[in-house]
Design a protein around this motif. Sequence first.
Motif, PDB file in Angstrom:
ATOM      1  N   ALA A 175       0.852  -1.200   0.000  1.00 30.71           N
ATOM      2  CA  ALA A 175       0.000   0.000   0.000  1.00 30.71           C
ATOM      3  C   ALA A 175       0.880   1.241   0.000  1.00 30.71           C
ATOM      4  CB  ALA A 175      -0.908   0.004   1.227  1.00 30.71           C
ATOM      5  N   VAL A 176       0.639   2.133  -0.963  1.00 25.22           N
ATOM      6  CA  VAL A 176       1.317   3.421  -0.979  1.00 25.22           C
ATOM      7  C   VAL A 176       0.554   4.351  -0.038  1.00 25.22           C
ATOM      8  CG1 VAL A 176       2.033   5.389  -2.374  1.00 25.22           C
ATOM      9  CG2 VAL A 176       2.114   3.075  -3.342  1.00 25.22           C
ATOM     10  N   ALA A 177       1.228   4.872   0.976  1.00 20.01           N
ATOM     11  CA  ALA A 177       0.582   5.747   1.958  1.00 20.01           C
ATOM     12  C   ALA A 177       0.588   7.179   1.447  1.00 20.01           C
ATOM     13  CB  ALA A 177       1.303   5.646   3.305  1.00 20.01           C
ATOM     14  N   MET A 178      -0.611   7.782   1.364  1.00 20.19           N
ATOM     15  CA  MET A 178      -0.746   9.122   0.788  1.00 20.19           C
ATOM     16  C   MET A 178      -1.571  10.019   1.705  1.00 20.19           C
ATOM     17  SD  MET A 178      -1.474   7.790  -3.093  1.00 20.19           S
ATOM     18  CE  MET A 178      -2.225   6.287  -2.438  1.00 20.19           C
ATOM     19  N   ASP A 183      -4.479   7.870   4.395  1.00 19.98           N
ATOM     20  CA  ASP A 183      -3.736   7.832   5.655  1.00 19.98           C
ATOM     21  C   ASP A 183      -4.622   7.556   6.864  1.00 19.98           C
ATOM     22  OD1 ASP A 183      -4.834  10.337   5.120  1.00 19.98           O
ATOM     23  OD2 ASP A 183      -3.284  11.443   6.191  1.00 19.98           O
ATOM     24  N   ASP A 184      -5.948   7.619   6.700  1.00 24.53           N
ATOM     25  CA  ASP A 184      -6.841   7.242   7.790  1.00 24.53           C
ATOM     26  C   ASP A 184      -7.223   5.761   7.744  1.00 24.53           C
ATOM     27  OD1 ASP A 184      -8.340   7.427   5.478  1.00 24.53           O
ATOM     28  OD2 ASP A 184     -10.081   8.360   6.450  1.00 24.53           O
ATOM     29  N   ALA A 198      -1.531 -12.342   5.689  1.00 27.51           N
ATOM     30  CA  ALA A 198      -0.619 -11.612   4.808  1.00 27.51           C
ATOM     31  C   ALA A 198       0.118 -10.540   5.599  1.00 27.51           C
ATOM     32  CB  ALA A 198      -1.386 -10.965   3.656  1.00 27.51           C
ATOM     33  N   GLN A 199       1.235 -10.085   5.040  1.00 29.86           N
ATOM     34  CA  GLN A 199       1.991  -8.989   5.623  1.00 29.86           C
ATOM     35  C   GLN A 199       1.698  -7.718   4.837  1.00 29.86           C
ATOM     36  OE1 GLN A 199       6.403  -7.332   5.128  1.00 29.86           O
ATOM     37  NE2 GLN A 199       6.396  -9.439   5.880  1.00 29.86           N
ATOM     38  N   LEU A 200       1.209  -6.688   5.533  1.00 27.13           N
ATOM     39  CA  LEU A 200       0.998  -5.386   4.897  1.00 27.13           C
ATOM     40  C   LEU A 200       2.330  -4.656   4.853  1.00 27.13           C
ATOM     41  CD1 LEU A 200       0.151  -2.302   4.563  1.00 27.13           C
ATOM     42  CD2 LEU A 200      -1.504  -3.943   3.703  1.00 27.13           C
ATOM     43  N   ARG A 201       2.676  -4.127   3.697  1.00 27.61           N
ATOM     44  CA  ARG A 201       3.902  -3.343   3.552  1.00 27.61           C
ATOM     45  C   ARG A 201       3.512  -1.956   3.036  1.00 27.61           C
ATOM     46  NH1 ARG A 201       8.547  -6.217   0.388  1.00 27.61           N
ATOM     47  NH2 ARG A 201       7.231  -5.583  -1.329  1.00 27.61           N
ATOM     48  N   PHE A 202       3.756  -0.948   3.863  1.00 28.67           N
ATOM     49  CA  PHE A 202       3.485   0.423   3.457  1.00 28.67           C
ATOM     50  C   PHE A 202       4.689   0.968   2.703  1.00 28.67           C
ATOM     51  CE2 PHE A 202       0.629   0.006   7.135  1.00 28.67           C
ATOM     52  CZ  PHE A 202      -0.567   0.353   6.517  1.00 28.67           C
ATOM     53  N   ILE A 203       4.422   1.707   1.637  1.00 26.70           N
ATOM     54  CA  ILE A 203       5.471   2.254   0.783  1.00 26.70           C
ATOM     55  C   ILE A 203       5.366   3.777   0.778  1.00 26.70           C
ATOM     56  CG2 ILE A 203       6.443   2.297  -1.550  1.00 26.70           C
ATOM     57  CD1 ILE A 203       5.070  -0.399  -2.038  1.00 26.70           C
ATOM     58  N   ASP A 223       8.053   7.498   9.751  1.00 23.50           N
ATOM     59  CA  ASP A 223       7.806   7.784  11.155  1.00 23.50           C
ATOM     60  C   ASP A 223       6.321   8.035  11.414  1.00 23.50           C
ATOM     61  OD1 ASP A 223      10.484   7.472  11.623  1.00 23.50           O
ATOM     62  OD2 ASP A 223      10.932   9.626  11.774  1.00 23.50           O
ATOM     63  N   GLU A 224       5.646   8.685  10.491  1.00 24.46           N
ATOM     64  CA  GLU A 224       4.210   8.921  10.656  1.00 24.46           C
ATOM     65  C   GLU A 224       3.426   7.613  10.599  1.00 24.46           C
ATOM     66  OE1 GLU A 224       3.010  13.112   8.785  1.00 24.46           O
ATOM     67  OE2 GLU A 224       4.198  11.890   7.411  1.00 24.46           O
ATOM     68  N   ILE A 225       3.823   6.720   9.698  1.00 22.42           N
ATOM     69  CA  ILE A 225       3.165   5.412   9.593  1.00 22.42           C
ATOM     70  C   ILE A 225       3.323   4.646  10.901  1.00 22.42           C
ATOM     71  CG2 ILE A 225       3.250   3.163   8.454  1.00 22.42           C
ATOM     72  CD1 ILE A 225       4.161   4.710   5.904  1.00 22.42           C
ATOM     73  N   LEU A 226       4.546   4.595  11.413  1.00 22.48           N
ATOM     74  CA  LEU A 226       4.802   3.845  12.642  1.00 22.48           C
ATOM     75  C   LEU A 226       4.083   4.473  13.834  1.00 22.48           C
ATOM     76  CD1 LEU A 226       8.609   3.061  12.211  1.00 22.48           C
ATOM     77  CD2 LEU A 226       6.662   1.524  11.854  1.00 22.48           C
ATOM     78  N   ALA A 227       4.005   5.794  13.878  1.00 24.87           N
ATOM     79  CA  ALA A 227       3.310   6.457  14.983  1.00 24.87           C
ATOM     80  C   ALA A 227       1.830   6.102  14.975  1.00 24.87           C
ATOM     81  CB  ALA A 227       3.498   7.968  14.888  1.00 24.87           C
TER      82      ALA A 227
END
Length: 360
Positions: A175-178, A183-184, A198-203, A223-227
């Motif tokens: 998933a491309v985070a935009m 982002d919600d 499955a493993q979700l991988r944010f890009i 950092d925003e994704i992990l937070a």
Amino acid sequence: MPRMPQTTMVATAPLVDTHGRVHRDLRISLTDRCSLRCTYCMPEQGNEWLARSSILSTEEIVRIARVAAAAGISTFRLTGGEPLLRPDIVEVVRALAPLETPDGPVQIAMTTNGIRLPDFLPDLVEAGLSRVNISLDTLRRDRFHDLTRRDRLDDVLAGVAAAAASGLRPLKLNAVAMRGVNDDELCDLVEFAMAHDAQLRFIEQMPLDIGHTWDRTTMVTRDEILATLSERWELTPVPGRGGAPAERWQIDDGPHTVGVIASVTAPFCGDCDRLRLTADGQLRNCLFSRSEYDLMPVLRGGAAVAAGEAVSIGVRPLDTGIDARIDDVLRSCIRGKLPGHAINDPAFLQPVRGMNAIGG
């Protein structure tokens, strides 16, 4: 189909660049065409597609892969565009799967949007497919339509279900985070992935769109994704990343993990072990490179090797001829690889090609 070359050949020296990185992964784009029109990748209309006569044949792909395997390339990932749009996709997998490196068999992986996966997956597994990654940026129908300009969410979800039922593991969802787009949904996407084993991988969104409209401010950072995820789960770093593009974290002590590919804010160039082959026979040593190494003159009768320059690597256990010249191009490409992609350099310029033409 023409008779394929032998699946094994005499081992050659590993593909090591001038910075000591050993290359083991080749991403092979099978087509620049796609069944979606993701806003961060290509415009809805007006795309200039590669001429069909310029697309590598299955025999040409296997010949390149066989030489690469002899030099230690152990993973071949089939990409696009959308690789399942290639009519002979099963034959491509079947021809690549028997290849061997000096250390053992290769693995064949695929990155797809999943739309045609239920129709092809049984035959792909039988042909030797090892792993599959599926792109899924949102679980909301309205957003999916706005983002991809197509109403195909149900088809993608059916592809995820088919992959989950196939037993191919690890199964990864990309998933491309935009910002302001999905982002919600970060936690929702992770929960969906876990429900499908499955493993979700944010890009992090990267400057790879054809229109060169990338804006750093719309990118959701690592950092925003992990937070955001840490508000829901306890995340524990998974050691032993190696050359993998994704950092991984264990979710609430497992068994599930989540990954982040932070090419912009936390580049992993120092451990990069990947090369890319475009659908029209150009080797690329970096996703963001503006240089390519042309294999077409070698494959179709010319003598040029790369950028018009013939390259010699000295004594080697390869026969003279096409295979030796392919090996020369591979090593020339490797020698030209820079320490990093320089996205954060003010002088950085996007690649001329978009992601669909480079290969994911």
